[in-house]
Design a protein around this motif. Structure first.
Motif, PDB file in Angstrom:
ATOM      1  N   GLN A 121      16.635  39.579  11.395  1.00  0.00           N
ATOM      2  CA  GLN A 121      15.310  40.185  11.458  1.00  0.00           C
ATOM      3  C   GLN A 121      15.089  40.883  12.794  1.00  0.00           C
ATOM      4  O   GLN A 121      14.606  42.019  12.841  1.00  0.00           O
ATOM      5  N   SER A 125      14.847  45.071  14.072  1.00  0.00           N
ATOM      6  CA  SER A 125      13.528  45.464  14.569  1.00  0.00           C
ATOM      7  C   SER A 125      13.650  46.598  15.584  1.00  0.00           C
ATOM      8  O   SER A 125      14.717  46.842  16.140  1.00  0.00           O
ATOM      9  N   THR A 131       9.378  42.518  19.698  1.00  0.00           N
ATOM     10  CA  THR A 131      10.042  41.484  18.904  1.00  0.00           C
ATOM     11  C   THR A 131      11.227  40.953  19.696  1.00  0.00           C
ATOM     12  O   THR A 131      12.124  41.719  20.059  1.00  0.00           O
TER      13      THR A 131
END
Length: 371
Positions: A121, A125, A131
């Motif tokens: 994930q 990003s 993030t």
């Protein structure tokens, strides 16, 4: 009166013009130029107009600085369930980062696949500083050697920020199991395991974690067999261990400490090369089991997606280092058996490279496989 009214008009139009220049700076100056021409025709000489435009140009960088990173909350992805050491460390530093940068640093748990889901994930990003990943020895030291195909590249897809802490793992068994079978030390455990092949369940926080690999290394060096049961993090694995569904685990010391102190699980040995100051009376696996060379410690650090600006990376590293150096956090981590770091991005990158080589050898020697 005429001069006063013109001065008022100049002041109002200067503010309007500066707002236009600021709004369109870096994109298009057409609107500002049109407005400037209109302003010049009404009130100013060409020289006055250009002087005002220059003043606005000086004001524009200030406006950009005010909207620079971070101007919204920052997410720290923990690739495991709540309650484990990765989660504990992320939540330990988040408040200080929130205070330092004036924006909330929010911890988000995304467990599964030995940390691979959360790492993927973050890898996918945007590299904008919003993030971050609390990476581990598993996500960035072990998994590349253990998994035939990873959904991310631990080197190309990330920028190391800083090593947060290193921790020993601890070999723990269910307290009732230990009492019922007179398992008081590592030697007792090895004898029981050899006499009861296939009867022991070994919990871990997931495939490829140091908790998993420490167990595989122990099996390889002792000639014992235990069924590996991977969980989505140490939290749920420890609950099953304390509840008697699992018999043994090689957990990170910080997450296991509370249950050890409560007497729900029994610590037989730490997996580091030296005893831990947090459990000074607990021997190492090497000395307790006469297993020369046994060592399997863990580490945790912040990483950002590739492309994150170096200035953002350096600012985060500096604030993490400050947080880890505070007496309150140092005392808290010491009680959990964690050793704080806060090293530079370059030092952390070199550490990751060395750890990958080390654990690739461990994976090969132990014959560890993804279940």
């Amino acid at each position: 009166m005429h001069r006063l009214s013109m001065a008022s008009a100049i002041t109002l139009d200067w503010r309007h013009l500066c707002a236009r220049v600021t709004d369109f700076s870096g994109r298009s100056g057409i609107m500002a130029a049109i407005h400037l021409e209109d302003l010049r025709m009404r009130h100013f000489t060409r020289r006055t107009s250009l002087a005002l435009l220059a003043s606005c140009a000086l004001a524009a960088p200030l406006s950009f600085a005010q909207t620079a990173w971070p101007n919204k909350p920052v997410k720290i992805v923990v690739p495991f369930a709540p309650g484990g050491t990765t989660d504990i460390l992320a939540r330990a530093i988040a408040p200080d980062l929130s205070k330092a940068f004036g924006q909330q640093f929010v911890v988000e748990n995304k467990g599964g696949a030995g940390g691979n889901l959360g790492a993927e994930q973050v890898a996918k990003s945007a590299g904008d500083g919003y993030t971050l990943l609390m990476g581990t020895v598993g996500t960035h030291g072990i998994n590349r050697a253990l998994y035939a195909k990873l959904p991310y590249d631990p080197f190309k897809d990330f920028v190391p920020i800083t090593l947060v802490a290193g921790v020993p793992n601890v070999m723990v068994v269910n307290a009732d199991f230990a009492a019922a079978n007179k398992v008081n030390n590592v030697v007792d455990f090895i004898k029981y395991a050899k006499a009861n092949p296939g009867k022991l369940n070994m919990a871990s926080s997931g495939n490829g974690t140091s908790i998993h690999l420490a167990g595989e290394l122990f099996k390889s060096m002792t000639g014992t067999f235990m069924t590996h049961i991977p969980y989505r993090g140490s939290g749920p694995a420890l609950l099953d261990l304390a509840g008697g569904n699992m018999q043994v685990m090689f957990d990170n010391l910080p997450s296991a400490m509370q249950l050890i102190k409560a007497g729900k699980i029994k610590a037989l040995a730490v997996t580091s090369s030296q005893r831990s100051a947090a459990l000074p009376d607990t021997p190492t696996v090497e000395e307790a089991g006469n297993l020369k060379g046994f060592e399997a410690s863990s580490w945790f650090g912040l990483l950002a997606p590739a492309g994150t600006p170096p200035d953002v990376v350096n600012r985060i590293q500096q604030e993490v280092a400050k947080s880890l150096a505070t007496p309150a956090l140092k005392e808290r981590l010491a009680a959990l058996g964690a050793i704080p770091s806060g090293n530079t991005p370059a030092q952390f990158a070199a550490h990751i490279e060395a750890e990958h080589k080390k654990w690739a050898d461990v994976v090969k020697a132990s014959g560890a496989k993804v279940d």
